[in-house]
Write a protein that holds these residues in place. Structure first.
Motif, PDB file in Angstrom:
ATOM      1  N   VAL A 253       0.834  -1.202   0.000  1.00  0.00           N
ATOM      2  CA  VAL A 253       0.000   0.000   0.000  1.00  0.00           C
ATOM      3  C   VAL A 253       0.874   1.259   0.000  1.00  0.00           C
ATOM      4  N   LEU A 254       1.911   1.270   0.835  1.00  0.00           N
ATOM      5  CA  LEU A 254       2.736   2.474   0.981  1.00  0.00           C
ATOM      6  C   LEU A 254       3.517   2.804  -0.291  1.00  0.00           C
ATOM      7  N   TRP A 255       4.074   1.778  -0.945  1.00  0.00           N
ATOM      8  CA  TRP A 255       4.847   2.052  -2.155  1.00  0.00           C
ATOM      9  C   TRP A 255       3.999   2.718  -3.246  1.00  0.00           C
ATOM     10  N   PRO A 256       2.852   2.144  -3.638  1.00  0.00           N
ATOM     11  CA  PRO A 256       2.039   2.811  -4.663  1.00  0.00           C
ATOM     12  C   PRO A 256       1.561   4.200  -4.253  1.00  0.00           C
ATOM     13  N   VAL A 257       1.173   4.362  -2.971  1.00  0.00           N
ATOM     14  CA  VAL A 257       0.721   5.672  -2.513  1.00  0.00           C
ATOM     15  C   VAL A 257       1.843   6.693  -2.638  1.00  0.00           C
ATOM     16  N   ALA A 258       3.069   6.296  -2.273  1.00  0.00           N
ATOM     17  CA  ALA A 258       4.208   7.203  -2.389  1.00  0.00           C
ATOM     18  C   ALA A 258       4.487   7.552  -3.853  1.00  0.00           C
ATOM     19  N   ILE A 259       4.395   6.547  -4.731  1.00  0.00           N
ATOM     20  CA  ILE A 259       4.624   6.801  -6.167  1.00  0.00           C
ATOM     21  C   ILE A 259       3.571   7.752  -6.722  1.00  0.00           C
ATOM     22  N   ILE A 260       2.309   7.532  -6.337  1.00  0.00           N
ATOM     23  CA  ILE A 260       1.233   8.425  -6.785  1.00  0.00           C
ATOM     24  C   ILE A 260       1.453   9.839  -6.254  1.00  0.00           C
ATOM     25  N   ALA A 261       1.861   9.948  -4.985  1.00  0.00           N
ATOM     26  CA  ALA A 261       2.079  11.261  -4.378  1.00  0.00           C
ATOM     27  C   ALA A 261       3.172  12.044  -5.104  1.00  0.00           C
ATOM     28  N   VAL A 262       4.120  11.347  -5.711  1.00  0.00           N
ATOM     29  CA  VAL A 262       5.203  12.014  -6.436  1.00  0.00           C
ATOM     30  C   VAL A 262       4.807  12.294  -7.880  1.00  0.00           C
ATOM     31  N   PHE A 263       4.315  11.273  -8.584  1.00  0.00           N
ATOM     32  CA  PHE A 263       4.156  11.393 -10.028  1.00  0.00           C
ATOM     33  C   PHE A 263       2.813  11.978 -10.461  1.00  0.00           C
ATOM     34  N   PHE A 264       1.772  11.858  -9.643  1.00  0.00           N
ATOM     35  CA  PHE A 264       0.503  12.480 -10.021  1.00  0.00           C
ATOM     36  C   PHE A 264       0.631  13.999 -10.125  1.00  0.00           C
ATOM     37  N   PRO A 265       1.155  14.689  -9.098  1.00  0.00           N
ATOM     38  CA  PRO A 265       1.310  16.139  -9.250  1.00  0.00           C
ATOM     39  C   PRO A 265       2.307  16.521 -10.332  1.00  0.00           C
ATOM     40  N   LEU A 266       3.357  15.701 -10.525  1.00  0.00           N
ATOM     41  CA  LEU A 266       4.298  15.992 -11.598  1.00  0.00           C
ATOM     42  C   LEU A 266       3.611  15.928 -12.963  1.00  0.00           C
ATOM     43  N   ALA A 267       2.767  14.901 -13.157  1.00  0.00           N
ATOM     44  CA  ALA A 267       2.058  14.763 -14.426  1.00  0.00           C
ATOM     45  C   ALA A 267       1.077  15.909 -14.639  1.00  0.00           C
ATOM     46  N   VAL A 268       0.349  16.274 -13.591  1.00  0.00           N
ATOM     47  CA  VAL A 268      -0.619  17.365 -13.703  1.00  0.00           C
ATOM     48  C   VAL A 268       0.097  18.674 -14.007  1.00  0.00           C
ATOM     49  N   ARG A 269       1.209  18.925 -13.328  1.00  0.00           N
ATOM     50  CA  ARG A 269       1.948  20.165 -13.562  1.00  0.00           C
ATOM     51  C   ARG A 269       2.550  20.197 -14.964  1.00  0.00           C
ATOM     52  N   LYS A 270       3.090  19.035 -15.406  1.00  0.00           N
ATOM     53  CA  LYS A 270       3.650  18.979 -16.756  1.00  0.00           C
ATOM     54  C   LYS A 270       2.568  19.212 -17.796  1.00  0.00           C
ATOM     55  N   PHE A 271       1.374  18.652 -17.577  1.00  0.00           N
ATOM     56  CA  PHE A 271       0.274  18.847 -18.510  1.00  0.00           C
ATOM     57  C   PHE A 271      -0.137  20.310 -18.552  1.00  0.00           C
ATOM     58  N   ALA A 272      -0.169  20.941 -17.386  1.00  0.00           N
ATOM     59  CA  ALA A 272      -0.577  22.363 -17.326  1.00  0.00           C
ATOM     60  C   ALA A 272       0.420  23.254 -18.039  1.00  0.00           C
ATOM     61  N   ARG A 273       1.678  22.837 -18.103  1.00  0.00           N
ATOM     62  CA  ARG A 273       2.715  23.672 -18.702  1.00  0.00           C
ATOM     63  C   ARG A 273       2.904  23.409 -20.197  1.00  0.00           C
ATOM     64  N   LEU A 274       2.208  22.420 -20.744  1.00  0.00           N
ATOM     65  CA  LEU A 274       2.304  22.164 -22.174  1.00  0.00           C
ATOM     66  C   LEU A 274       1.836  23.368 -22.958  1.00  0.00           C
ATOM     67  N   SER A 275       2.535  23.677 -24.029  1.00  0.00           N
ATOM     68  CA  SER A 275       2.156  24.768 -24.940  1.00  0.00           C
ATOM     69  C   SER A 275       2.302  26.155 -24.302  1.00  0.00           C
ATOM     70  N   ARG A 276       2.967  26.250 -23.168  1.00  0.00           N
ATOM     71  CA  ARG A 276       3.203  27.569 -22.594  1.00  0.00           C
ATOM     72  C   ARG A 276       4.486  28.167 -23.130  1.00  0.00           C
TER      73      ARG A 276
END
Length: 276
Positions: A253-276
C-alpha cells in the motif's frame, strides 16, 4: 473526434455544477479512449496476449517458481499478475506521445473543458483495460493449475492491491510520456521497465539469490505487491523472515501511494505547462 465532442463551457455555478462538468468531460475523454479499442482491436489483443505468453513460457519452458514448496505455479501466477500491472504502460505512453505529436492535446486544451479531463480519461481507460487483463490472466492461471485458497474477500483484496500498483505505475508512465514528448522516445523508457520487473520476486524467491541482491529485490514495490497478493490468495510466498517480507501488505500500500504522491502532481503540472 465525434467521441470527444465537448459541450459548451460551464456557467458560473457552484461546486456541484463544476464537479458535474468535470465528471462529464472526463467521461467524454474516457469514451474517446474506449472508442480506440473498437478501431484498433489487434493492438488490444496483442496487449492482452503478451502477458499470457510470458506466463505460459515461464510455466512450461523456463520454470519460474522452482524451489518453492508445493506447486510452483501457485508461486508464479500471483507474481505474473503483479508483473502485468507494471508492464503494458507502453501502450499508454505511446498514446499520450502520439496525441502530443499530432497536436490533439493542444486542441483539447483550447476547448471549454476541464483541463484535467484528458488525463482522467486516459487513466480511466487504462484501468479498465487492466481489469480485463487481470481477468484474462486469472483465467489462464486457473487453466494451468493455479488456485486461490482464502475465499472471495481475500481474493478481492488481492485484486485491489494489484490495481493500486497499476494506478501508481500509470502516472509514472503518463508523466514520462509527456517528458519524452515523442513516440520514438518511448522505446528508451521501455528498456528501463524490464530490469525493474525482473529485479523482483516474481519468478524466484529472494532466498535463492545472493544476499545483497535478495535484499534489493525484497524492497522492490513489485515484490511487495507480489508477496502480499500471494498471502491473500493463500499461495506459497517463499518468505525469508525479513522485515520487508513480514510487512509486505503494508509496503504493497505504501509504495504505490508514495509513487502516486510524487508522479501524479508531476504529471498534472507537466500537462498544465504544455504549450506555454
Amino acid at each position: 473526434m465525434s467521441a470527444a465532442t465537448t459541450a459548451a463551457a460551464p456557467g458560473p455555478g457552484g461546486a456541484t455544477s463544476r464537479l458535474g462538468w468535470a465528471l462529464a468531460d472526463s467521461w467524454t475523454m474516457t469514451r474517446r479512449e474506449l472508442a480506440h479499442w473498437a478501431r484498433q482491436p489487434v493492438e488490444v489483443i496483442v496487449n492482452l496476449a503478451f502477458p499470457v505468453m510470458l506466463l505460459l513460457m515461464f510455466t512450461y519452458l523456463v520454470g519460474g517458481g522452482r524451489g518453492v514448496p508445493g506447486d510452483p505455479t501457485e508461486y508464479l501466477v500471483p507474481g505474473m499478475l503483479a508483473l502485468t500491472m507494471a508492464f503494458g504502460l507502453e501502450a499508454t505512453m505511446l498514446a499520450v506521445t502520439q496525441d502530443l505529436g499530432k497536436g490533439v492535446i493542444d486542441r483539447f486544451r483550447s476547448m471549454p473543458m476541464v483541463p484535467g479531463a484528458v488525463l482522467v480519461g486516459r487513466s480511466a481507460a487504462d484501468m479498465l483495460q487492466s481489469v480485463v487483463s487481470l481477468a484474462v490472466m486469472t483465467g489462464v492461471g486457473y487453466a494451468v493449475g493455479w488456485r486461490w485458497h482464502n475465499g472471495a474477500a481475500a481474493a478481492l483484496g488481492a485484486v485491489g492491491l494489484l490495481l493500486l500498483l497499476r494506478f501508481a505505475m500509470l502516472w509514472v508512465g503518463i508523466h514520462l510520456a509527456m517528458v519524452a514528448g515523442r513516440p520514438e522516445m518511448v522505446t528508451a523508457v521501455q528498456i528501463l521497465v524490464w530490469p525493474v520487473g525482473f529485479l523482483s520476486n516474481v519468478f524466484a524467491t529472494p532466498a535463492s539469490m545472493p544476499g545483497w541482491l535478495g535484499a534489493v529485490v525484497e524492497w522492490n514495490p513489485m515484490s511487495a505487491t507480489a508477496t502480499a497478493v500471494r498471502e491473500l490468495f493463500g499461495n506459497p510466498g517463499g518468505a525469508t523472515g525479513s522485515w520487508a517480507a513480514e510487512h509486505a501488505g503494508l509496503l504493497a500500500v505504501l509504495w504505490p501511494v508514495a509513487i502516486i504522491a510524487v508522479f501524479f502532481p508531476l504529471a498534472v503540472r507537466k500537462f498544465a505547462r504544455l504549450s506555454r
